[in-house]
Design a protein around this motif. Structure first.
Motif, short mmCIF file in Angstrom:
data_model
loop_
_atom_site.label_atom_id
_atom_site.label_comp_id
_atom_site.label_asym_id
_atom_site.label_seq_id
_atom_site.Cartn_x
_atom_site.Cartn_y
_atom_site.Cartn_z
N HIS A 165 0.82 -1.21 0.00
CA HIS A 165 0.00 0.00 0.00
C HIS A 165 0.85 1.26 0.00
N HIS A 179 -7.79 1.11 0.80
CA HIS A 179 -7.60 0.25 1.96
C HIS A 179 -8.06 0.93 3.25
N GLN A 180 -7.56 2.12 3.50
CA GLN A 180 -7.94 2.88 4.71
C GLN A 180 -8.12 4.34 4.33
N SER A 191 -4.86 5.18 2.36
CA SER A 191 -3.93 4.08 2.09
C SER A 191 -4.53 3.30 0.93
N VAL A 192 -3.79 3.23 -0.15
CA VAL A 192 -4.37 2.67 -1.39
C VAL A 192 -3.42 1.63 -1.97
N ALA A 193 -3.99 0.70 -2.75
CA ALA A 193 -3.18 -0.36 -3.36
C ALA A 193 -2.37 0.19 -4.53
N THR A 239 -6.37 4.73 -8.26
CA THR A 239 -7.29 5.24 -7.23
C THR A 239 -7.35 6.77 -7.22
N HIS A 242 -3.02 1.84 8.80
CA HIS A 242 -3.34 0.46 8.43
C HIS A 242 -3.85 -0.31 9.64
#
Lengths: 315, 447
Positions: free
Chosen positions: A230, A257-258, A269-271, A276, A307
């Protein structure tokens, strides 16, 4: 040998109150800088207060330099140097008088103490003002004197409780340098902070504490690996009050993600940023929000905290 | 150096470097003492039925004027005068506080007030005041001439004044001041109205002088008397002094009283402020730092209180010296030193008590000020303690102020160290009580 072995420390301030520290265990190894990182109220000061024998744990115990904090508090105190978060100085005493007083309280004295006082004043760049009352010092000078007092006697373990709170960047830089210098001289250090950058910069190992619980422990590398691949996006809005609305709007996006909002910023928080970020910008536009700044960061302690807790470190 | 001493010296150093504290501790009490002493002098107020003994050793007429003045209608509410005849017994009653004062009119008082009567008795063995016209006429001519010469001689001022002693109880010092005022006033009145002259004239007339022209009559009956001889007697100051004597030789003075009571008051301010510093240190974080140093908590507390005690001692010793320089009397030095040590310990107990039970510096400040001012008021810091109702005096013994005033009053009346030991014991008992309750509070707060 371990400098600190904390075993299931628990602290409640009142019998039926919440746990300020809940079952915290960790170890600080010889010569290591160990940081406890967490937001305000996470339990950092309570932990350091138990380890320095200022307060008694409700349950659990710890060995500090091999001495039990419950049964051998005086031995523990003789083996540590504590730098409290407060500026614990006497303003009407000069810098030199403060050092002398606190040195004598540590059981030091005689020519060895005078020499050490001169040495510490020089190290902290306070020699020129040594005879002036501490109340006339700048905030940074007081912080340095506060640190120098804790270092008296060159104890094998230093406990520093947020020693950089409320000072200018230059003084902060000085203090971080002194801590590193101490470490090079062989002292182990327990360092508490809510500044991610300080923990990242100084620490050999980091414990992340939140709401009284130690939620992660390891080196910086070990901790960031917990986050996986992430990345972190930090957005500043022209409408800082609308941060939570954007967080609510982007939560379901693919690869998200968050998400968290604090202090007028939105932290995500991104992949994969490349897929995104356009969606986030579109969502912001749909909500009528204007983006002032976008920052893309590699995984760091803030990402780790986000996270693990779903909240930004400064929440 | 022992850590307790290091801690105590630190406290003293911090106090001395605090200009505001120094003004409160030293300058303010000194100025207030002087102001009060200047304002009140030996004044008084609110007195009634002061039990007063009068011992008249004089057999002349003039002493009767004094007795009449002390029992006159205009002072009957103020004084309850009683004539006594046994000096030792009367002094014992004053020493036992059964009476406020004993006025001793000495033998020969009237003779000194009207000297010619005494001189004639002394030289010729004749009591002028007992002569009637017939017996005066029968006196030989040379005796009459001699009497005339003695009358003129009495115009010369007397070298030695006769002393009317007011033997006063130290615990009724204000009352003694009132009695002195009345006696002095009576004597002045005697002088102003030329009582001496009047009596002689009356005597001369009683012996058959031709008329109210006393001078002429005197000249006729006593050929040696020159014109104007009697008038000159009227201008003469009476050869009488009034002295207040306590069983130990000293009387009441506001300067003495206020110097000690103000010193105790401001000692209380200082020690309660000192006690507050413990809470201030807790707020500032220095107490926590002390507690994580290898110093036992008991030593920290002892050092802290030790510093407060040393500061208090310095304060009161300086005030003792300063007020002595301006004429105040605290008592015999050994007794004063013992009193100061005990009272500072006692007062520091109040400081400890407040800092042990107050929640924060602000609360301690409010409580400290209230305790100091109320304690001072009920103890008699601002007015004579013995003017307070007995139950207030007893109640106030829960304060260091009351013990301080009792102890210093005893010292000022001349008692030595042995004479104040029971009082010192009482104050020490109170000190122990304060510290026991304070320790309970400290354990509760800092455990």
């Amino acid at each position: 040998m371990s400098l600190v072995e904390a075993r299931n420390l628990v602290k409640r301030y009142t019998a039926d109150g919440p746990k300020a520290v809940d079952n915290v265990s960790f170890e600080i190894r010889d010569g290591e800088i160990f940081s406890l990182l967490g937001p305000n109220g996470a339990g950092k000061t309570t932990t350091i207060s138990m380890l320095s024998t200022l307060i008694r744990p409700t349950a659990g115990t710890a060995l500090v330099n091999g001495y039990d904090i419950r049964t051998e508090p005086m031995a523990v105190r003789r083996s540590i140097g504590v730098v409290p978060q407060d500026l614990a100085l006497y303003g009407k005493l000069s810098g030199r008088e403060n050092l002398r007083f606190w040195g004598e309280m540590r059981g030091l004295g005689g020519p060895a103490l005078w020499e050490e006082i001169d040495e510490k004043l020089a190290l902290m760049d306070l020699t020129d003002r040594a005879g002036d009352r501490a109340e006339t010092y700048s905030g940074g000078m007081k912080r340095r004197l506060n640190l120098a007092i804790g270092m008296l006697g060159n104890p094998p373990l230093m406990m520093l409780d947020e020693p950089t709170v409320g000072i200018d960047p230059q003084s902060r830089r000085h203090i971080l340098d002194y801590v590193r210098e101490l470490n090079r001289a062989g002292a182990g250090t327990l360092y508490t902070t809510h500044y991610m950058e300080e923990a990242q910069e100084l620490s050999d190992r980091i414990g992340i504490i939140d709401r009284g619980t130690l939620i992660a422990l390891g080196t910086l590398q070990e901790l960031t690996q917990m986050v996986g691949e992430h990345e972190m996006l930090r957005l500043q809005l022209y409408q800082p009050e609308a941060g939570q609305a954007l967080v609510d709007g982007v939560r379901g996006l693919e690869g998200m993600h968050q998400a968290s909002a604090a202090d007028g910023e939105v932290v995500l928080s991104v992949a994969a940023v490349e897929t995104t970020l356009p969606q986030v910008l579109t969502k912001a536009a749909d909500l009528g929000l204007s983006i002032r700044n976008v920052e893309i960061r590699e995984p760091n302690l803030e990402t780790v905290f986000l996270h693990l807790t779903g909240r930004a470190l400064r929440d | 150096m022992p850590k307790v001493v290091t801690l105590a010296l630190k406290e003293v150093k911090l106090s001395v470097r605090d200009v505001g504290a120094m003004v409160t501790m030293l300058v303010t009490p000194l100025v207030l003492t002087m102001a009060i002493a200047a304002a009140f002098g030996t004044g008084t107020g609110g007195l009634s039925n002061v039990p007063l003994l009068v011992l008249n050793q004089d057999d002349g007429q003039m002493s009767r004027f004094v007795w009449e003045a002390l029992t006159a209608q205009n002072v009957e509410d103020l004084l309850a005068a009683e004539m006594v005849y046994d000096e030792a017994d009367a002094r014992a009653r004053v020493e036992g506080d059964a009476a406020a004062a004993l006025v001793i009119i000495p033998r020969g008082f009237s003779d000194r007030v009207v000297p010619v009567v005494g001189r004639v008795r002394e030289v010729l063995g004749i009591d002028l005041l007992s002569l009637d016209a017939e017996s005066a006429e029968a006196l030989p001519e040379e005796v009459q001439e001699e009497i005339g010469r003695l009358v003129l001689e009495s115009r010369e001022p007397d070298a030695d004044a006769v002393v009317v002693e007011i033997y006063a109880s130290p615990n009724w010092r204000i009352s003694a001041g009132v009695v002195r005022g009345i006696v002095t006033q009576v004597l002045e009145q005697m002088s102003m109205t030329a009582q001496g002259t009047t009596i002689i004239i009356e005597e001369l007339i009683a012996r058959g002088a031709p008329g109210p022209e006393a001078g002429e009559g005197g000249a006729e009956w006593f050929p040696g008397v020159a014109d104007g001889g009697f008038e000159s007697l009227a201008d003469r100051e009476l050869p009488v002094r009034v002295e207040i004597v306590s069983p130990t030789g000293r009387g009441f003075r506001w300067l003495d009283y206020s110097a000690t009571s103000m010193a105790i008051l401001f000692l209380m301010f200082a020690v309660t402020a000192g006690g507050r510093t413990l809470l201030a240190e807790r707020q500032a974080g220095t107490l926590s730092r002390l507690l994580v140093s290898p110093t036992p908590a008991v030593a920290i507390l002892a050092g802290k209180m030790g510093g407060i005690v040393v500061t208090g001692l310095m304060q009161v010793l300086v005030l003792w010296g300063a007020t002595t320089l301006v004429g105040s009397y605290w008592g015999a030095p050994l007794g004063v030193v013992a009193a100061i040590v005990v009272l500072v310990l006692c007062a520091s107990g109040v400081g400890a008590l407040i800092s042990a039970w107050a929640q924060d510096v602000g609360q301690a400040g409010t409580i400290g000020t209230a305790v100091t001012l109320v304690g001072s008021a009920v103890s008699g810091t601002f007015f004579p303690r013995w003017n307070l109702p007995a139950w207030v005096q007893n109640l106030s013994l829960a304060t260091p102020n009351a013990w301080g005033i009792e102890i210093f009053s005893a010292l000022q009346m001349g008692r030595g160290l042995d004479g104040i030991l029971p009082l010192l014991g009482g104050a020490l008992g109170l000190t122990i009580l304060y510290y026991v309750v304070a320790l309970i509070g400290f354990r509760r707060q800092f455990a």
